[in-house]
Design a protein around this motif. Structure first.
Motif, PDB file in Angstrom:
ATOM      1  N   TYR A   9      19.968 -29.683  11.092  1.00 52.59           N
ATOM      2  CA  TYR A   9      19.643 -28.757  12.185  1.00 52.59           C
ATOM      3  C   TYR A   9      19.283 -27.406  11.608  1.00 52.59           C
ATOM      4  O   TYR A   9      19.441 -27.167  10.409  1.00 52.59           O
ATOM      5  CB  TYR A   9      20.862 -28.630  13.116  1.00 52.59           C
ATOM      6  N   ARG A  15      21.791 -27.341  20.208  1.00 54.99           N
ATOM      7  CA  ARG A  15      22.314 -28.632  20.662  1.00 54.99           C
ATOM      8  C   ARG A  15      23.223 -29.295  19.632  1.00 54.99           C
ATOM      9  O   ARG A  15      23.755 -30.371  19.875  1.00 54.99           O
ATOM     10  CB  ARG A  15      21.161 -29.573  20.990  1.00 54.99           C
ATOM     11  N   ARG A  45      10.267 -34.980   9.901  1.00 51.16           N
ATOM     12  CA  ARG A  45       9.425 -35.756  10.828  1.00 51.16           C
ATOM     13  C   ARG A  45       8.571 -36.751  10.056  1.00 51.16           C
ATOM     14  O   ARG A  45       8.479 -37.921  10.423  1.00 51.16           O
ATOM     15  CB  ARG A  45       8.519 -34.813  11.629  1.00 51.16           C
ATOM     16  N   GLN A  53      11.055 -37.284  16.830  1.00 55.71           N
ATOM     17  CA  GLN A  53      10.514 -36.066  16.178  1.00 55.71           C
ATOM     18  C   GLN A  53      11.345 -34.825  16.519  1.00 55.71           C
ATOM     19  O   GLN A  53      10.850 -33.700  16.424  1.00 55.71           O
ATOM     20  CB  GLN A  53       9.036 -35.812  16.565  1.00 55.71           C
ATOM     21  N   GLN A  54      12.569 -35.033  16.982  1.00 56.04           N
ATOM     22  CA  GLN A  54      13.408 -33.900  17.386  1.00 56.04           C
ATOM     23  C   GLN A  54      14.740 -33.925  16.640  1.00 56.04           C
ATOM     24  O   GLN A  54      15.191 -34.966  16.175  1.00 56.04           O
ATOM     25  CB  GLN A  54      13.727 -33.994  18.888  1.00 56.04           C
ATOM     26  N   VAL A  55      15.346 -32.772  16.571  1.00 58.40           N
ATOM     27  CA  VAL A  55      16.724 -32.642  16.106  1.00 58.40           C
ATOM     28  C   VAL A  55      17.560 -32.235  17.326  1.00 58.40           C
ATOM     29  O   VAL A  55      16.967 -31.785  18.316  1.00 58.40           O
ATOM     30  CB  VAL A  55      16.825 -31.590  14.982  1.00 58.40           C
ATOM     31  N   PRO A  56      18.866 -32.352  17.296  1.00 59.50           N
ATOM     32  CA  PRO A  56      19.750 -32.692  16.194  1.00 59.50           C
ATOM     33  C   PRO A  56      19.533 -34.116  15.653  1.00 59.50           C
ATOM     34  O   PRO A  56      19.233 -35.027  16.399  1.00 59.50           O
ATOM     35  CB  PRO A  56      21.154 -32.635  16.835  1.00 59.50           C
ATOM     36  N   GLN A  67      19.336 -37.638  19.520  1.00 62.57           N
ATOM     37  CA  GLN A  67      19.741 -37.493  20.923  1.00 62.57           C
ATOM     38  C   GLN A  67      21.211 -37.039  20.962  1.00 62.57           C
ATOM     39  O   GLN A  67      22.145 -37.826  20.749  1.00 62.57           O
ATOM     40  CB  GLN A  67      19.547 -38.774  21.748  1.00 62.57           C
ATOM     41  N   SER A  68      21.401 -35.775  21.273  1.00 64.59           N
ATOM     42  CA  SER A  68      22.736 -35.186  21.156  1.00 64.59           C
ATOM     43  C   SER A  68      23.798 -35.942  21.966  1.00 64.59           C
ATOM     44  O   SER A  68      24.914 -36.147  21.498  1.00 64.59           O
ATOM     45  CB  SER A  68      22.711 -33.707  21.545  1.00 64.59           C
ATOM     46  N   PHE A 220      10.303 -23.875  15.525  1.00 63.42           N
ATOM     47  CA  PHE A 220       9.917 -24.857  16.549  1.00 63.42           C
ATOM     48  C   PHE A 220       8.578 -24.563  17.211  1.00 63.42           C
ATOM     49  O   PHE A 220       7.987 -25.441  17.822  1.00 63.42           O
ATOM     50  CB  PHE A 220      11.017 -24.984  17.605  1.00 63.42           C
TER      51      PHE A 220
HETATM   52  N1  LIG Z   1      17.350 -34.756  24.423  1.00 64.34           N
HETATM   53  C1  LIG Z   1      17.322 -34.263  23.080  1.00 64.34           C
HETATM   54  C2  LIG Z   1      16.578 -32.964  23.046  1.00 64.34           C
HETATM   55  C3  LIG Z   1      16.383 -32.496  21.626  1.00 64.34           C
HETATM   56  C4  LIG Z   1      15.566 -31.222  21.521  1.00 64.34           C
HETATM   57  O1  LIG Z   1      14.963 -30.730  22.486  1.00 64.34           O
HETATM   58  N2  LIG Z   1      15.557 -30.686  20.298  1.00 64.34           N
HETATM   59  C5  LIG Z   1      14.804 -29.503  20.001  1.00 64.34           C
HETATM   60  C6  LIG Z   1      15.634 -28.571  19.131  1.00 64.34           C
HETATM   61  S1  LIG Z   1      17.164 -28.159  19.877  1.00 64.34           S
HETATM   62  C7  LIG Z   1      13.595 -29.947  19.205  1.00 64.34           C
HETATM   63  O2  LIG Z   1      13.690 -30.705  18.265  1.00 64.34           O
HETATM   64  N3  LIG Z   1      12.421 -29.434  19.597  1.00 64.34           N
HETATM   65  C8  LIG Z   1      11.177 -29.738  18.961  1.00 64.34           C
HETATM   66  C9  LIG Z   1      10.392 -30.766  19.716  1.00 64.34           C
HETATM   67  O3  LIG Z   1      10.768 -31.169  20.831  1.00 64.34           O
HETATM   68  O4  LIG Z   1       9.353 -31.171  19.196  1.00 64.34           O
HETATM   69  C10 LIG Z   1      18.761 -34.094  22.572  1.00 64.34           C
HETATM   70  O5  LIG Z   1      19.649 -33.856  23.402  1.00 64.34           O
HETATM   71  O6  LIG Z   1      19.003 -34.224  21.363  1.00 64.34           O
END
Ligand SMILES: N[C@@H](CCC(=O)N[C@@H](CS)C(=O)NCC(=O)O)C(=O)O
Length: 221
Positions: A9, A15, A45, A53-56, A67-68, A220
């Protein structure tokens, strides 16, 4: 034996913070792979580590979990923090979702346009004191026990404590009308694993600052 979970992260709460809290409360040591730049995130990624493609993202027990909520569910199930039966689990889930709704509003506050921040803050404090905290105060009053559900520590206690402390950062006396929540806060903060996590220098992240928010935005956006 499996190694320590590795948390991927940026250097902030976001998150990931509730995941840090839950691992710490369960007494699980963890490592952090903090990324500081867009390129660091892009590398994760590109190497296929991020399902959406997202963190955490948390490397745990041979998985690369994203997916948190899924991560929290896994940690809670593994460490017996989600109740003894489906009904207890249902209440724990309802309390956690309430705490997370409030938590999310607080988490998003620094990202709101400057001219709306004051109003947003007032809404958060109003919701905390009229919607969320009265529920938890009543739960504790009605059953008279130390923990929210089943008279044993669950993720709901941990997530509510996190949420209380975040709300107090916005308004120090926010619990003034909630005596049972005040006692709850003291009690849960005294659980040794949690007490350790609350010590300065531990892996708990500080509240966001303008500088840290700007740094996260650069990663981001
Ligand atoms: N539903 C996902 C949402 C994750 C999310 O929105 N992560 C953000 C950072 S906190 C992210 O990676 N944003 C970049 C993107 O969506 O491409 C979770 O709860 O983990």
């Amino acid at each position: 034996m499996a190694g320590k979970p590795k948390l991927h992260y940026f250097n902030g709460r976001g998150r990931m913070e509730t995941i840090r809290w839950l691992l710490a409360a369960a007494g699980v040591e963890f490592e952090e792979q903090i990324f500081h730049t867009k390129e660091d995130l892009e590398k994760l990624r590109k190497d296929g580590s991020l399902l959406y493609q997202q963190v955490p993202m948390v490397e745990i027990d041979g998985m690369k979990m994203v997916q948190s909520r899924a991560i929290l569910n896994y940690i809670a199930a593994k460490h017996n923090l989600c109740g003894k039966d489906p009904k207890q689990r249902a209440f724990i889930d309802m309390y956690c979702e309430g705490a997370m709704d409030l938590n999310e509003m607080i988490m998003m506050l620094p990202l709101k346009p400057a001219d709306t921040k004051e109003k947003e803050l007032a809404t958060i404090l109003e919701k905390a004191t009229t919607r969320y905290f009265p529920v938890f105060e009543k739960v504790l009053k009605d059953h008279g026990q130390d923990f929210l559900v089943g008279n044993q520590l669950s993720r709901a206690d941990v997530q509510l404590l996190e949420c209380i402390l975040m709300t107090e950062e916005l308004k120090a006396d926010i619990l003034s009308k909630f005596p049972l929540l005040k006692a709850f806060k003291a009690r849960i903060s005294n659980i040794p694993t949690i007490q350790k996590f609350l010590q300065p220098g531990n892996q708990r992240k500080p509240p966001p600052t303008e500088k840290s928010v700007a740094a996260a935005m650069k990663i981001f956006y």
